[in-house]
Design an enzyme around this catalytic site. Structure first.
Site, PDB file in Angstrom:
ATOM      1  CD  GLU A   1      34.187 -67.528 -32.915  1.00  0.00           C
ATOM      2  OE1 GLU A   1      35.081 -66.757 -32.512  1.00  0.00           O
ATOM      3  OE2 GLU A   1      33.306 -67.183 -33.723  1.00  0.00           O
TER       4      GLU A   1
ATOM      5  CG  HIS B   1      34.599 -65.033 -36.185  1.00  0.00           C
ATOM      6  ND1 HIS B   1      33.365 -65.309 -35.650  1.00  0.00           N
ATOM      7  CD2 HIS B   1      34.408 -64.038 -37.072  1.00  0.00           C
ATOM      8  CE1 HIS B   1      32.456 -64.529 -36.197  1.00  0.00           C
ATOM      9  NE2 HIS B   1      33.064 -63.739 -37.066  1.00  0.00           N
TER      10      HIS B   1
ATOM     11  CB  CYS C   1      32.837 -60.551 -35.320  1.00  0.00           C
ATOM     12  SG  CYS C   1      32.951 -60.025 -37.027  1.00  0.00           S
TER      13      CYS C   1
HETATM   14  N1  GLN Z   1      28.850 -57.898 -40.506  1.00  0.00           N
HETATM   15  C1  GLN Z   1      28.292 -58.360 -39.284  1.00  0.00           C
HETATM   16  C2  GLN Z   1      27.509 -57.273 -38.566  1.00  0.00           C
HETATM   17  O1  GLN Z   1      27.291 -56.275 -39.097  1.00  0.00           O
HETATM   18  C3  GLN Z   1      29.384 -58.889 -38.361  1.00  0.00           C
HETATM   19  C4  GLN Z   1      29.964 -60.145 -38.938  1.00  0.00           C
HETATM   20  C5  GLN Z   1      30.438 -61.150 -37.934  1.00  0.00           C
HETATM   21  O2  GLN Z   1      30.090 -61.086 -36.752  1.00  0.00           O
HETATM   22  N2  GLN Z   1      31.198 -62.098 -38.404  1.00  0.00           N
HETATM   23  O3  GLN Z   1      27.094 -57.409 -37.483  1.00  0.00           O
END
Ligand code: GLN
Length: 201
Positions: free
Chosen positions: A183, A181, A83
């Site tokens: 995890e 994610h 992410c």
């Molecule tokens: N929206 C977050 C960002 O801009 C990422 C979200 C996440 O890691 N779950 O970094």
């Protein structure tokens, strides 16, 4: 095989990765990395977790950790980025906030591409033929939290999974990037994939 894992613990969802790594690599040493002084002599795997890419970027830049991680990547240490982590490792970021691309993997990501926190969701992920050498799973759940989208991939990037036809798990050389994610799911093939890549390297 003893795996030395450095889990970037500046901000975000790093705790849930600990359990998963100890299950995937029972003989693993896990180091929480907040700045360059936490880096052990030898690492086999670095995990950059989800969280807020602007915050992780700014703190890693300030402490010099970004440069050290870049050296480890150049040396061939394996990176799992989820992410916000995947956003940071991109070559290009659309809607970057205060984050800058670290350029470890040839993808363009769009931050917050699904919308706000309330637009987060659990979706079905489909693993591609390229993933068959690493896992027998064909599908799994994917937890998307204010997730980015991968909107462009370079010629060297392998797409290992898609969700609604869009790439969500990609690999290039020693980097595995997920927009979701793993995890947070009870049985994610991402750990089979990680294990098979690392153990066959
Ligand atoms: N929206 C977050 C960002 O801009 C990422 C979200 C996440 O890691 N779950 O970094």
């Amino acid at each position: 095989m003893v795996i030395n894992t450095g889990l970037i613990a500046i901000q975000g969802n790093f705790n849930s990765h600990r359990q998963k790594i100890s299950e995937a690599f029972p003989r693993s040493n896990l180091f929480l990395i907040r700045d360059i002084y936490d880096l052990p002599e030898k690492l086999d795997l670095v995990i950059i977790p989800g969280g807020e890419s602007s915050t992780i970027h700014l703190l890693a830049e300030l402490s010099g950790l970004r440069k050290s991680l870049e050296k480890l990547w150049e040396q061939g240490v394996f990176f799992l980025a989820t992410c916000a982590g995947a956003i940071l490792l991109s070559k290009k970021i659309i809607n970057p906030g205060l984050a800058e691309p670290w350029n470890f993997i040839e993808i363009t990501t769009q931050r917050n591409a699904y919308g706000r926190q309330v637009d987060s969701s659990i979706q079905t992920i489909n693993y591609t033929e390229s993933a068959e050498k690493y896992t027998s799973h064909r599908h799994s759940e994917g937890v998307f939290i204010r997730a980015p989208k991968i909107i462009e991939v370079g010629a060297e990037v392998e797409i290992l999974a898609r969700c609604n036809k869009e790439p969500v798990l990609v690999k290039q050389k020693n980097v595995l990037g997920a927009t979701f994610h793993p995890e947070l799911s009870s049985d994610s093939p991402v750990y089979d994939i990680l294990k098979n890549i690392i153990c066959s390297a």
